[in-house]
Design a protein around this motif. Structure first.
Motif, PDB file in Angstrom:
ATOM      1  N   GLN A 115      -2.045   5.272   0.314  1.00 46.91           N
ATOM      2  CA  GLN A 115      -2.640   6.310  -0.523  1.00 46.91           C
ATOM      3  C   GLN A 115      -1.550   7.097  -1.247  1.00 46.91           C
ATOM      4  O   GLN A 115      -1.680   7.383  -2.439  1.00 46.91           O
ATOM      5  N   CYS A 116      -0.477   7.421  -0.530  1.00 46.43           N
ATOM      6  CA  CYS A 116       0.653   8.118  -1.160  1.00 46.43           C
ATOM      7  C   CYS A 116       1.221   7.271  -2.287  1.00 46.43           C
ATOM      8  O   CYS A 116       1.476   7.764  -3.389  1.00 46.43           O
ATOM      9  N   ARG A 117       1.403   5.993  -2.012  1.00 46.01           N
ATOM     10  CA  ARG A 117       1.986   5.089  -3.002  1.00 46.01           C
ATOM     11  C   ARG A 117       1.114   5.040  -4.262  1.00 46.01           C
ATOM     12  O   ARG A 117       1.622   5.133  -5.378  1.00 46.01           O
ATOM     13  N   ARG A 118      -0.192   4.925  -4.090  1.00 45.76           N
ATOM     14  CA  ARG A 118      -1.089   4.845  -5.247  1.00 45.76           C
ATOM     15  C   ARG A 118      -1.064   6.138  -6.062  1.00 45.76           C
ATOM     16  O   ARG A 118      -1.047   6.106  -7.296  1.00 45.76           O
ATOM     17  N   LEU A 119      -1.064   7.280  -5.374  1.00 47.95           N
ATOM     18  CA  LEU A 119      -1.032   8.548  -6.097  1.00 47.95           C
ATOM     19  C   LEU A 119       0.301   8.696  -6.833  1.00 47.95           C
ATOM     20  O   LEU A 119       0.331   9.065  -8.018  1.00 47.95           O
ATOM     21  N   ILE A 120       1.388   8.395  -6.162  1.00 49.23           N
ATOM     22  CA  ILE A 120       2.712   8.522  -6.783  1.00 49.23           C
ATOM     23  C   ILE A 120       2.828   7.583  -7.983  1.00 49.23           C
ATOM     24  O   ILE A 120       3.366   7.956  -9.028  1.00 49.23           O
ATOM     25  N   GLN A 121       2.295   6.374  -7.877  1.00 52.39           N
ATOM     26  CA  GLN A 121       2.329   5.441  -9.008  1.00 52.39           C
ATOM     27  C   GLN A 121       1.567   5.994 -10.204  1.00 52.39           C
ATOM     28  O   GLN A 121       2.027   5.892 -11.344  1.00 52.39           O
ATOM     29  N   SER A 122       0.417   6.600  -9.950  1.00 47.24           N
ATOM     30  CA  SER A 122      -0.355   7.149 -11.076  1.00 47.24           C
ATOM     31  C   SER A 122       0.376   8.341 -11.691  1.00 47.24           C
ATOM     32  O   SER A 122       0.370   8.512 -12.914  1.00 47.24           O
ATOM     33  N   LEU A 123       1.026   9.151 -10.859  1.00 48.23           N
ATOM     34  CA  LEU A 123       1.798  10.280 -11.381  1.00 48.23           C
ATOM     35  C   LEU A 123       3.013   9.786 -12.165  1.00 48.23           C
ATOM     36  O   LEU A 123       3.351  10.336 -13.212  1.00 48.23           O
ATOM     37  N   ASP A 124       3.657   8.750 -11.667  1.00 50.19           N
ATOM     38  CA  ASP A 124       4.814   8.178 -12.369  1.00 50.19           C
ATOM     39  C   ASP A 124       4.412   7.640 -13.744  1.00 50.19           C
ATOM     40  O   ASP A 124       5.146   7.802 -14.716  1.00 50.19           O
TER      41      ASP A 124
END
Length: 157
Positions: A31-40
């Motif tokens: 979940q962290c990875r997906r959120l960080i990817q969208s923010l990136d």
């Protein structure tokens, strides 16, 4: 003599089902990875834009696309959801500020060199200064948010 019982395989089957279901549910890390990817992706989009007061509206449109992408990330962890909500609010604020700045720039470019036009230009300068302060604050807030996300996501349970 066959003593096989249909119940003999029930426990391993239940264990297998539980393991499969657990592997299908998103973990904190994913979940962290997906959120960080969208923010990136949103940050990359913003960094690619050549921001000028006159292009603020197009930049705001790009920010809105990023907001929509961030909103679509499916999350179940309450803390990560709160990060997502804060990120959406920050991006929306940035988009609104960019759109307002673009509107001010358009208005100023059409001013006539009259006393009324000079007064309007002075008011526009004040509005632009506020917009810049808002963008700077949003940037600081985003930096804090990213640090919080990193701390939470890297912390081991």
């Amino acid at each position: 003599m066959n003593h096989s019982s249909p119940h003999r395989f029930r426990l391993p089957l239940y264990a297998l089902i539980v393991l499969l279901l657990a592997s299908c549910t998103p973990t904190k890390t994913s979940q962290c990875r997906r959120l960080i990817q969208s923010l990136d992706q949103g940050t990359t989009t913003l960094n690619r834009l050549e921001l000028t007061p006159m292009t603020g509206s197009q930049a705001a449109d790009q920010v809105q696309l990023s907001v929509e992408a961030i909103k679509t990330v499916q999350l179940t962890d309450e803390t990560i959801i709160s990060f997502q909500t804060r990120a959406v609010a920050l991006y929306e604020q940035i988009g609104t500020t960019l759109r307002e700045t673009s509107g001010i720039a358009t208005m100023v470019s059409n001013l006539q060199p009259t006393p009324k036009g000079l007064q309007t230009r002075n008011q526009a300068q004040t509005q632009v200064a506020k917009a810049i302060a808002t963008l700077e604050q949003s940037t600081q807030d985003a930096t804090v948010l990213l640090a919080e996300i990193e701390e939470y996501c890297l912390r081991q349970p």
